[in-house]
Design an enzyme around this catalytic site. Sequence first.
Site: not given
Length: 558
Positions: A78, A119-121, A191, A469
């Site tokens: 992202d 991570c995100d998705k 992150c 975000s």
Amino acid sequence: MRSTEVKKGSTRAAHRSLFYAMGYTEEELKKPLIGVVNAQNEIIPGHMHLDTIAKAVKYGILEAGGTPIEVPAIGICDGIAMGHNGMKYPLASRELIADSIEAVANGHAFDALVLIPNCDKIVPGMLMAAARLNIPTVVVSGGPMLPGRLNGKDISVSTVFEAAGRFESGQIDKNELAEIEHAACPGCGSCSGLFTANTMNCLTEVLGMGLPGNGTIPAAFNGARIALAKHAGMTVMELLKKDIRPRDIMTLKAFKNAITVDMAIGGSSNTALHLPAIAHEAGVELPLDLFDKISKKTPYLTKLSPGGTHHIIDLNEAGGISAVMHELDKLKLITKSCLTVTGKTIGQTIKDAVVTRPDVIHPVDAPYRKTGGIAVLKGNIAPECSVVKESAVAEEMLKHTGPAKVFNSEDEAIAAICARKIEKGDVVVIRYEGPKGGPGMREMLNPTSVLAGMGLDKDVALLTDGRFSGATRGACIGHISPEAREGGNIALLQDGDIIEIDIPNRTLNVKLSEAELAERRKNWVCPPPKVKSGYLARYAALVTSAATGAVLKVPETK
């Protein structure tokens, strides 16, 4: 075993021959076939080291009597996709990840799965696949990144995004900007703050789909993270033996636990997209009103970046997610009977947990706030919903009234912000960035970070039918539904309209009469789609509202 479909009997001789071509032995084919879905790649810092995790998972499976079979999954960073057309793809990739895991697991009749995201998705995409397939599954992430250090202070990637705003406003020079960007991300891992990736990894633990420590043991603590991965491999074999499946674990009560912890730790507002989507695959209805209902009775116990100065390593040192749940249980907010992949209940998992750093995890009788970290707002701008990370909003911006500055894309808004066209008190409106309009519902970290870097995060609000975000801070309200592309009232706003934001009372309105809105609607013309071919065009045609998790609708069959 499901895998007998591909390896047993005379009619499967050719199938076995193909296994032998890869070096599998007759002995291995007699054992359960366990899919190890590894999202390792060389474009996401959180995924660069996942081969190490996958190897440890395979050791665990072998130790417990299974045959591990590694297969890949895609992923998008992202942060690298942020602020340009690439950001149209991450949310849409969530569906690709779920679909591809469904295809490979069913196509090869795997008996069970270990899913390795970070991570995100990728995390929600894999959890969606687990719920959809409903075969024994364990999720083990790669762990959070350590914070960077600069001038004796912890920093993260959000520091760099905001530094761009400080540079644009002349507060720092290019040498200082370079120093920050080189220091912020010291190595592998998701992150380091409580952004979307780490929020989802923590909630995987709460849902019962990951082992204790899944969300908080840092990637850099290689020994502990590798041991966790080995245990994940062993655990999936126990799940297979006991026939414990994801839908036995991901019940409505488990999702309520996840929302409760989300509110207590001040997680990313993107959970309001991902948890309903995962629940949808599990056959569980998870309306956004439930988020707000739980938020009102859940104290906000941790103040992690971007809402504070602590990072995930601090949460890990403080006792992790088990300690948070143990604290919340003092108010009877956790359903302890929920099952986990360990075969134990949540209650059994957290009974000996201890908060070792009360500066990081506050006690329930002395929270940062008496209500949770995410708020769901409604009003004539957002009749269905809008979402804000309340825990990252300055006190003075919880209520705000100001004139609208309206933009039809994120790019237009960033250009105006950098050109100093946004003034104190303004409400920036970014529309046609929703699931259909974007398409793909872009995150708006660039404009929010530039504003924060310019020192305007306590003076300017942002509204969008896109999303923000997990690293965003400030009065940033996203997921406005219905979106502009579907004719939502956000499409009718004009420069100078007075916007009223009241987060404590959960309202978001424009000071216009219903008659005026109706008159404007007569003149509204839906613009042509931004993308007319390829995957995103198909996605835009099938995706539902952010209010329902932006899942893809299944075409009706007769």
